[in-house]
Scaffold this active site. Sequence first.
Site, PDB file in Angstrom:
ATOM      1  N   SER A 180       0.796  -1.228   0.000  1.00  0.00           N
ATOM      2  CA  SER A 180       0.000   0.000   0.000  1.00  0.00           C
ATOM      3  C   SER A 180       0.829   1.279   0.000  1.00  0.00           C
ATOM      4  O   SER A 180       0.353   2.316  -0.447  1.00  0.00           O
ATOM      5  CB  SER A 180      -0.959  -0.005   1.185  1.00  0.00           C
ATOM      6  OG  SER A 180      -0.272  -0.238   2.389  1.00  0.00           O
ATOM      7  N   HIS A 208      -5.409  -3.123  -2.650  1.00  0.00           N
ATOM      8  CA  HIS A 208      -5.034  -2.246  -3.765  1.00  0.00           C
ATOM      9  C   HIS A 208      -4.961  -2.989  -5.104  1.00  0.00           C
ATOM     10  O   HIS A 208      -4.646  -2.389  -6.120  1.00  0.00           O
ATOM     11  CB  HIS A 208      -3.697  -1.556  -3.482  1.00  0.00           C
ATOM     12  CG  HIS A 208      -3.758  -0.621  -2.322  1.00  0.00           C
ATOM     13  ND1 HIS A 208      -4.239   0.666  -2.424  1.00  0.00           N
ATOM     14  CD2 HIS A 208      -3.449  -0.805  -1.016  1.00  0.00           C
ATOM     15  CE1 HIS A 208      -4.197   1.243  -1.235  1.00  0.00           C
ATOM     16  NE2 HIS A 208      -3.726   0.372  -0.360  1.00  0.00           N
ATOM     17  N   LYS A 240     -11.318   1.043  -1.928  1.00  0.00           N
ATOM     18  CA  LYS A 240     -10.273   1.676  -2.739  1.00  0.00           C
ATOM     19  C   LYS A 240     -10.769   1.793  -4.179  1.00  0.00           C
ATOM     20  O   LYS A 240     -11.619   2.628  -4.438  1.00  0.00           O
ATOM     21  CB  LYS A 240      -8.989   0.921  -2.545  1.00  0.00           C
ATOM     22  CG  LYS A 240      -8.680   1.042  -1.031  1.00  0.00           C
ATOM     23  CD  LYS A 240      -7.399   0.824  -0.500  1.00  0.00           C
ATOM     24  CE  LYS A 240      -7.362   1.340   0.932  1.00  0.00           C
ATOM     25  NZ  LYS A 240      -6.691   0.430   1.829  1.00  0.00           N
TER      26      LYS A 240
END
Length: 383
Positions: A180, A208, A240
Amino acid sequence: MSLLEQYQAHLDFIQQQGLQRSCITSNMLAGASIERDGQAVVDFCSNDYLGFSKHPKLLQAAQQALSSYGLGTGGSRLIGGTHPLHVQLEKAVCHFKKTEAALLFNTGYQGNLTVITALADRHSVIYSDKLNHASIVDGCLLSRAKIIRYPHLDLDFLERALQQTPSKTLKLIITDSVFSMDGDIAPLKALFALAERYDALLLIDEAHGTGVFGQEKHSGVWETTGLTSDRVLQFGTFSKALGGFGAYLAGHSTLIETCIQRGRGFIYSTSLPASICAANLAALQLLQVDKEPVERLWQNIRHFNHHAENLGVTASSPIIPLPAKENAMILAQALFESGFFVQAIRPPTVPEARLRITLSAKHTFSQIEGLIAVLSLMTESVL
Ligand SMILES: *Cc1c(COP(=O)(O)O)cnc(C)c1O
Protein backbone atom coordinates in the site's frame (compact mmCIF):
# COMPACT_ATOMS: atom_id res chain seq x y z
CA MET A 1 3.21 14.34 36.59
CA SER A 2 -0.56 14.32 36.42
CA LEU A 3 -2.34 11.90 34.10
CA LEU A 4 -2.98 14.58 31.50
CA GLU A 5 0.61 15.82 31.74
CA GLN A 6 1.84 12.32 30.96
CA TYR A 7 -0.26 12.19 27.80
CA GLN A 8 0.75 15.73 26.89
CA ALA A 9 4.42 14.77 27.25
CA HIS A 10 3.89 11.97 24.70
CA LEU A 11 2.21 14.39 22.32
CA ASP A 12 5.00 16.94 22.78
CA PHE A 13 7.56 14.25 21.97
CA ILE A 14 5.77 13.36 18.71
CA GLN A 15 5.66 17.03 17.76
CA GLN A 16 9.33 17.56 18.57
CA GLN A 17 10.17 14.69 16.25
CA GLY A 18 8.20 16.47 13.54
CA LEU A 19 5.95 13.41 13.27
CA GLN A 20 2.65 14.90 14.32
CA ARG A 21 -0.24 13.70 12.17
CA SER A 22 -3.25 15.78 11.29
CA CYS A 23 -6.38 15.43 9.19
CA ILE A 24 -6.56 17.57 6.10
CA THR A 25 -10.11 18.72 5.45
CA SER A 26 -11.56 18.73 1.98
CA ASN A 27 -15.20 19.31 1.14
CA MET A 28 -14.84 17.40 -2.13
CA LEU A 29 -13.38 14.07 -1.19
CA ALA A 30 -11.85 11.75 -3.78
CA GLY A 31 -11.75 13.02 -7.32
CA ALA A 32 -9.18 14.08 -9.83
CA SER A 33 -9.78 17.69 -8.85
CA ILE A 34 -10.72 18.59 -5.33
CA GLU A 35 -10.97 21.72 -3.27
CA ARG A 36 -8.92 22.13 -0.16
CA ASP A 37 -8.60 25.24 2.00
CA GLY A 38 -10.60 27.06 -0.67
CA GLN A 39 -8.01 26.21 -3.32
CA ALA A 40 -8.63 23.94 -6.30
CA VAL A 41 -5.96 21.24 -6.43
CA VAL A 42 -5.43 18.07 -8.42
CA ASP A 43 -5.80 15.07 -6.14
CA PHE A 44 -2.84 12.69 -6.36
CA CYS A 45 -3.38 10.90 -3.05
CA SER A 46 -6.77 9.24 -3.15
CA ASN A 47 -7.19 5.45 -3.48
CA ASP A 48 -10.29 6.01 -5.62
CA TYR A 49 -8.34 4.64 -8.61
CA LEU A 50 -11.29 4.30 -10.97
CA GLY A 51 -13.23 7.37 -9.86
CA PHE A 52 -16.07 5.09 -8.74
CA SER A 53 -16.73 7.00 -5.50
CA LYS A 54 -18.67 9.60 -7.47
CA HIS A 55 -20.07 7.34 -10.20
CA PRO A 56 -23.80 7.95 -10.80
CA LYS A 57 -24.54 4.18 -10.89
CA LEU A 58 -23.10 3.69 -7.40
CA LEU A 59 -24.77 6.79 -5.99
CA GLN A 60 -28.12 5.81 -7.43
CA ALA A 61 -27.88 2.26 -6.05
CA ALA A 62 -27.03 3.60 -2.59
CA GLN A 63 -29.79 6.21 -2.67
CA GLN A 64 -32.40 3.68 -3.71
CA ALA A 65 -31.42 1.22 -0.99
CA LEU A 66 -31.31 4.02 1.54
CA SER A 67 -34.88 5.09 0.79
CA SER A 68 -36.14 1.51 0.68
CA TYR A 69 -34.35 0.02 3.66
CA GLY A 70 -33.26 2.90 5.89
CA LEU A 71 -29.89 3.70 7.37
CA GLY A 72 -28.57 1.29 10.01
CA THR A 73 -29.20 -2.46 10.03
CA GLY A 74 -29.98 -2.57 13.73
CA GLY A 75 -27.82 -5.56 14.52
CA SER A 76 -24.90 -7.81 13.85
CA ARG A 77 -25.10 -10.34 11.01
CA LEU A 78 -25.97 -13.17 13.41
CA ILE A 79 -28.57 -11.19 15.37
CA GLY A 80 -31.08 -9.83 12.90
CA GLY A 81 -28.63 -7.73 10.90
CA THR A 82 -28.45 -9.83 7.74
CA HIS A 83 -30.22 -8.15 4.82
CA PRO A 84 -30.76 -9.84 1.44
CA LEU A 85 -28.23 -7.34 0.04
CA HIS A 86 -25.49 -8.81 2.28
CA VAL A 87 -26.23 -12.23 0.86
CA GLN A 88 -26.37 -10.89 -2.70
CA LEU A 89 -23.10 -9.06 -2.27
CA GLU A 90 -21.39 -12.15 -0.86
CA LYS A 91 -22.65 -14.14 -3.88
CA ALA A 92 -21.32 -11.45 -6.19
CA VAL A 93 -17.92 -11.60 -4.47
CA CYS A 94 -17.83 -15.40 -4.99
CA HIS A 95 -18.53 -14.90 -8.66
CA PHE A 96 -15.95 -12.10 -8.89
CA LYS A 97 -13.22 -14.10 -7.14
CA LYS A 98 -14.25 -17.52 -8.48
CA THR A 99 -14.59 -19.02 -5.00
CA GLU A 100 -17.34 -21.06 -3.39
CA ALA A 101 -17.80 -18.79 -0.37
CA ALA A 102 -17.29 -15.20 0.77
CA LEU A 103 -17.90 -13.10 3.85
CA LEU A 104 -18.29 -9.35 4.37
CA PHE A 105 -16.56 -7.19 6.96
CA ASN A 106 -17.17 -3.60 7.92
CA THR A 107 -13.72 -2.29 7.01
CA GLY A 108 -10.45 -3.69 5.77
CA TYR A 109 -8.84 -2.93 9.10
CA GLN A 110 -11.51 -4.73 11.07
CA GLY A 111 -11.63 -7.53 8.51
CA ASN A 112 -7.95 -8.37 8.79
CA LEU A 113 -8.15 -8.44 12.58
CA THR A 114 -11.18 -10.71 12.35
CA VAL A 115 -9.87 -13.12 9.73
CA ILE A 116 -6.40 -13.54 11.21
CA THR A 117 -7.66 -14.11 14.76
CA ALA A 118 -10.23 -16.61 13.44
CA LEU A 119 -7.67 -18.59 11.42
CA ALA A 120 -4.70 -18.55 13.79
CA ASP A 121 -4.23 -19.06 17.51
CA ARG A 122 -1.37 -19.50 19.96
CA HIS A 123 -0.52 -22.87 18.41
CA SER A 124 -0.12 -21.45 14.88
CA VAL A 125 2.78 -19.80 13.12
CA ILE A 126 2.15 -16.73 10.92
CA TYR A 127 4.62 -15.60 8.25
CA SER A 128 3.97 -11.97 7.39
CA ASP A 129 5.86 -9.69 4.98
CA LYS A 130 7.49 -6.82 6.89
CA LEU A 131 5.73 -4.25 4.73
CA ASN A 132 2.23 -5.69 5.12
CA HIS A 133 -0.53 -3.28 6.08
CA ALA A 134 -0.85 -2.25 9.74
CA SER A 135 -4.15 -4.12 10.06
CA ILE A 136 -2.32 -7.36 9.26
CA VAL A 137 0.38 -6.56 11.81
CA ASP A 138 -2.28 -5.89 14.45
CA GLY A 139 -4.31 -8.98 13.52
CA CYS A 140 -1.20 -11.13 13.92
CA LEU A 141 -0.47 -9.69 17.36
CA LEU A 142 -4.05 -10.15 18.48
CA SER A 143 -4.09 -13.80 17.37
CA ARG A 144 -1.28 -14.66 19.82
CA ALA A 145 0.28 -16.88 17.16
CA LYS A 146 4.05 -17.04 16.76
CA ILE A 147 4.80 -14.29 14.24
CA ILE A 148 7.65 -14.40 11.76
CA ARG A 149 7.89 -11.10 9.93
CA TYR A 150 10.06 -11.86 6.92
CA PRO A 151 12.08 -9.13 5.17
CA HIS A 152 10.10 -7.57 2.33
CA LEU A 153 9.65 -10.13 -0.50
CA ASP A 154 12.53 -12.27 0.84
CA LEU A 155 11.28 -15.70 -0.16
CA ASP A 156 14.53 -17.45 0.77
CA PHE A 157 14.14 -16.20 4.31
CA LEU A 158 10.51 -17.28 4.26
CA GLU A 159 11.37 -20.75 3.00
CA ARG A 160 14.02 -21.27 5.70
CA ALA A 161 11.47 -20.23 8.33
CA LEU A 162 8.89 -22.63 6.91
CA GLN A 163 11.46 -25.43 6.90
CA GLN A 164 12.19 -24.86 10.57
CA THR A 165 8.54 -25.10 11.63
CA PRO A 166 7.32 -28.57 12.66
CA SER A 167 5.18 -30.02 9.88
CA LYS A 168 2.13 -30.50 12.09
CA THR A 169 1.97 -26.80 13.06
CA LEU A 170 -0.78 -24.78 11.38
CA LYS A 171 0.96 -22.28 9.10
CA LEU A 172 -0.43 -19.09 7.62
CA ILE A 173 1.46 -16.95 5.12
CA ILE A 174 0.09 -13.41 4.75
CA THR A 175 0.96 -10.85 2.10
CA ASP A 176 -0.37 -7.68 0.53
CA SER A 177 -0.74 -8.26 -3.21
CA VAL A 178 0.04 -4.61 -3.98
CA PHE A 179 1.96 -3.01 -1.12
CA SER A 180 0.00 0.00 0.00
CA MET A 181 2.88 2.43 0.56
CA ASP A 182 5.37 1.15 -2.04
CA GLY A 183 3.10 0.08 -4.89
CA ASP A 184 5.17 -3.02 -5.67
CA ILE A 185 3.64 -6.42 -6.32
CA ALA A 186 4.09 -9.63 -4.32
CA PRO A 187 5.27 -12.69 -6.32
CA LEU A 188 2.07 -14.63 -5.66
CA LYS A 189 2.97 -17.66 -7.78
CA ALA A 190 6.20 -18.20 -5.87
CA LEU A 191 4.47 -17.60 -2.52
CA PHE A 192 1.80 -20.09 -3.49
CA ALA A 193 4.45 -22.67 -4.43
CA LEU A 194 5.94 -22.29 -0.94
CA ALA A 195 2.49 -22.59 0.63
CA GLU A 196 1.99 -25.85 -1.28
CA ARG A 197 5.43 -27.22 -0.46
CA TYR A 198 5.07 -26.56 3.27
CA ASP A 199 1.31 -27.10 3.55
CA ALA A 200 0.48 -23.55 4.60
CA LEU A 201 -2.54 -21.34 4.01
CA LEU A 202 -1.92 -18.23 1.90
CA LEU A 203 -3.91 -15.12 2.80
CA ILE A 204 -3.62 -12.39 0.16
CA ASP A 205 -4.72 -8.84 0.92
CA GLU A 206 -5.91 -7.41 -2.40
CA ALA A 207 -6.97 -4.01 -0.99
CA HIS A 208 -5.03 -2.25 -3.76
CA GLY A 209 -5.20 -5.06 -6.33
CA THR A 210 -8.98 -5.33 -6.57
CA GLY A 211 -10.39 -3.46 -9.54
CA VAL A 212 -6.91 -2.75 -10.89
CA PHE A 213 -5.19 -6.07 -11.76
CA GLY A 214 -6.50 -9.09 -13.64
CA GLN A 215 -7.11 -9.52 -17.37
CA GLU A 216 -10.74 -10.60 -17.35
CA LYS A 217 -12.56 -9.63 -14.15
CA HIS A 218 -10.00 -7.20 -12.69
CA SER A 219 -10.41 -9.04 -9.41
CA GLY A 220 -6.82 -8.60 -8.29
CA VAL A 221 -3.24 -9.80 -8.71
CA TRP A 222 -4.20 -13.40 -7.85
CA GLU A 223 -6.29 -13.49 -11.04
CA THR A 224 -3.15 -12.84 -13.10
CA THR A 225 -1.64 -16.13 -11.87
CA GLY A 226 -4.49 -18.13 -13.41
CA LEU A 227 -4.40 -20.39 -10.34
CA THR A 228 -7.16 -21.56 -8.04
CA SER A 229 -6.62 -23.31 -4.74
CA ASP A 230 -8.43 -24.21 -1.53
CA ARG A 231 -5.41 -23.05 0.45
CA VAL A 232 -5.66 -19.49 -0.87
CA LEU A 233 -7.80 -16.84 0.76
CA GLN A 234 -8.45 -13.61 -1.12
CA PHE A 235 -9.10 -10.68 1.16
CA GLY A 236 -9.93 -7.24 -0.19
CA THR A 237 -11.80 -4.01 0.30
CA PHE A 238 -14.56 -2.11 -1.42
CA SER A 239 -13.01 1.11 -0.16
CA LYS A 240 -10.27 1.68 -2.74
CA ALA A 241 -10.71 1.12 -6.50
CA LEU A 242 -14.34 0.09 -5.98
CA GLY A 243 -15.09 3.52 -4.52
CA GLY A 244 -17.29 2.25 -1.68
CA PHE A 245 -16.78 0.94 1.82
CA GLY A 246 -16.28 -2.37 3.59
CA ALA A 247 -14.26 -5.52 3.00
CA TYR A 248 -14.58 -9.18 2.10
CA LEU A 249 -12.87 -12.54 2.32
CA ALA A 250 -13.30 -15.10 -0.46
CA GLY A 251 -12.24 -18.72 -0.38
CA HIS A 252 -13.08 -22.27 0.61
CA SER A 253 -16.35 -22.65 2.54
CA THR A 254 -14.66 -24.36 5.51
CA LEU A 255 -12.39 -21.36 6.01
CA ILE A 256 -15.23 -18.87 5.54
CA GLU A 257 -17.35 -20.82 8.02
CA THR A 258 -14.44 -20.68 10.47
CA CYS A 259 -14.53 -16.87 10.22
CA ILE A 260 -18.29 -16.87 10.88
CA GLN A 261 -17.93 -19.09 13.94
CA ARG A 262 -14.72 -17.61 15.38
CA GLY A 263 -14.39 -14.14 13.90
CA ARG A 264 -15.10 -11.76 16.74
CA GLY A 265 -15.18 -8.69 14.48
CA PHE A 266 -17.86 -10.46 12.45
CA ILE A 267 -19.87 -11.73 15.41
CA TYR A 268 -19.77 -8.66 17.62
CA SER A 269 -20.21 -5.76 15.22
CA THR A 270 -23.24 -4.23 13.49
CA SER A 271 -23.41 -5.21 9.83
CA LEU A 272 -22.76 -2.92 6.86
CA PRO A 273 -25.66 -0.63 5.92
CA ALA A 274 -27.80 -1.92 3.05
CA SER A 275 -27.07 1.27 1.07
CA ILE A 276 -23.34 0.54 1.19
CA CYS A 277 -23.93 -3.06 0.08
CA ALA A 278 -26.03 -1.81 -2.83
CA ALA A 279 -23.27 0.58 -3.90
CA ASN A 280 -20.63 -2.16 -3.59
CA LEU A 281 -22.78 -4.47 -5.72
CA ALA A 282 -23.15 -1.74 -8.33
CA ALA A 283 -19.36 -1.27 -8.32
CA LEU A 284 -18.75 -4.98 -8.99
CA GLN A 285 -21.29 -4.91 -11.82
CA LEU A 286 -19.88 -1.74 -13.30
CA LEU A 287 -16.37 -3.18 -13.28
CA GLN A 288 -17.55 -6.05 -15.50
CA VAL A 289 -19.57 -4.03 -18.00
CA ASP A 290 -17.50 -0.86 -18.38
CA LYS A 291 -13.85 -1.64 -19.08
CA GLU A 292 -13.00 1.97 -19.86
CA PRO A 293 -12.04 3.11 -16.33
CA VAL A 294 -9.51 0.28 -15.82
CA GLU A 295 -8.05 0.80 -19.29
CA ARG A 296 -7.85 4.52 -18.68
CA LEU A 297 -6.08 3.97 -15.34
CA TRP A 298 -3.43 1.79 -16.98
CA GLN A 299 -3.00 4.32 -19.79
CA ASN A 300 -2.30 6.89 -17.10
CA ILE A 301 0.19 4.63 -15.35
CA ARG A 302 2.02 4.10 -18.67
CA HIS A 303 1.85 7.81 -19.40
CA PHE A 304 3.39 8.57 -16.01
CA ASN A 305 6.22 6.10 -16.64
CA HIS A 306 6.84 7.50 -20.10
CA HIS A 307 7.32 11.01 -18.73
CA ALA A 308 8.86 10.30 -15.32
CA GLU A 309 12.12 8.71 -16.37
CA ASN A 310 14.22 11.50 -14.91
CA LEU A 311 12.52 11.11 -11.51
CA GLY A 312 14.09 7.67 -11.18
CA VAL A 313 10.80 5.93 -10.41
CA THR A 314 8.75 3.42 -12.37
CA ALA A 315 5.17 2.69 -11.45
CA SER A 316 4.03 -0.93 -11.48
CA SER A 317 0.65 -0.04 -9.97
CA PRO A 318 -1.28 3.21 -9.32
CA ILE A 319 0.86 3.76 -6.19
CA ILE A 320 4.18 5.53 -6.67
CA PRO A 321 6.53 6.22 -3.77
CA LEU A 322 9.02 9.06 -4.13
CA PRO A 323 11.76 8.93 -1.45
CA ALA A 324 11.99 12.33 0.23
CA LYS A 325 13.68 11.86 3.63
CA GLU A 326 13.35 14.89 5.88
CA ASN A 327 12.00 17.02 3.03
CA ALA A 328 8.71 15.12 2.67
CA MET A 329 6.54 17.69 4.44
CA ILE A 330 8.14 20.69 2.74
CA LEU A 331 7.76 19.05 -0.66
CA ALA A 332 4.12 18.18 -0.04
CA GLN A 333 3.46 21.78 0.94
CA ALA A 334 5.28 23.13 -2.13
CA LEU A 335 3.33 20.76 -4.37
CA PHE A 336 0.11 21.94 -2.80
CA GLU A 337 1.03 25.54 -3.53
CA SER A 338 1.59 24.50 -7.15
CA GLY A 339 -1.89 22.97 -7.28
CA PHE A 340 -1.15 19.29 -6.56
CA PHE A 341 -2.38 17.42 -3.50
CA VAL A 342 0.19 14.70 -2.70
CA GLN A 343 0.46 13.19 0.74
CA ALA A 344 3.76 12.91 2.63
CA ILE A 345 4.02 9.58 4.47
CA ARG A 346 6.46 9.39 7.36
CA PRO A 347 7.64 6.95 10.03
CA PRO A 348 6.22 5.02 11.80
CA THR A 349 3.76 4.40 8.95
CA VAL A 350 6.73 3.63 6.69
CA PRO A 351 10.42 3.05 7.51
CA GLU A 352 11.53 6.00 5.35
CA ALA A 353 9.64 9.20 4.59
CA ARG A 354 8.29 9.61 1.10
CA LEU A 355 5.74 11.29 -1.07
CA ARG A 356 3.04 8.80 -2.01
CA ILE A 357 1.55 9.61 -5.40
CA THR A 358 -1.53 7.76 -6.59
CA LEU A 359 -2.90 7.79 -10.11
CA SER A 360 -6.54 7.57 -11.10
CA ALA A 361 -8.54 6.90 -14.24
CA LYS A 362 -9.87 10.43 -13.84
CA HIS A 363 -6.53 12.18 -14.29
CA THR A 364 -5.86 13.77 -17.64
CA PHE A 365 -2.51 13.39 -19.38
CA SER A 366 -1.85 17.09 -18.89
CA GLN A 367 -2.48 16.86 -15.13
CA ILE A 368 0.04 14.03 -14.92
CA GLU A 369 2.57 15.93 -17.02
CA GLY A 370 1.99 18.99 -14.82
CA LEU A 371 2.77 17.04 -11.67
CA ILE A 372 5.90 15.53 -13.21
CA ALA A 373 7.10 18.96 -14.36
CA VAL A 374 6.82 20.38 -10.83
CA LEU A 375 8.41 17.27 -9.32
CA SER A 376 11.31 17.45 -11.77
CA LEU A 377 12.03 21.04 -10.76
CA MET A 378 11.97 20.04 -7.11
CA THR A 379 14.15 17.00 -7.66
CA GLU A 380 16.86 19.25 -8.99
CA SER A 381 16.76 21.42 -5.88
CA VAL A 382 16.00 19.19 -2.88
CA LEU A 383 15.42 15.49 -3.47
C1 LIG B 1 -6.45 0.24 3.14
C2 LIG B 1 -6.01 -1.12 3.49
C3 LIG B 1 -6.67 -1.86 4.46
C4 LIG B 1 -7.75 -1.27 5.31
O1 LIG B 1 -8.95 -1.14 4.62
P1 LIG B 1 -10.04 -0.10 5.14
O2 LIG B 1 -11.28 -0.51 4.45
O3 LIG B 1 -9.56 1.26 4.77
O4 LIG B 1 -10.11 -0.28 6.62
C5 LIG B 1 -6.26 -3.17 4.65
N1 LIG B 1 -5.24 -3.70 3.96
C6 LIG B 1 -4.55 -2.99 3.05
C7 LIG B 1 -3.41 -3.62 2.31
C8 LIG B 1 -4.91 -1.68 2.80
O5 LIG B 1 -4.22 -0.95 1.92
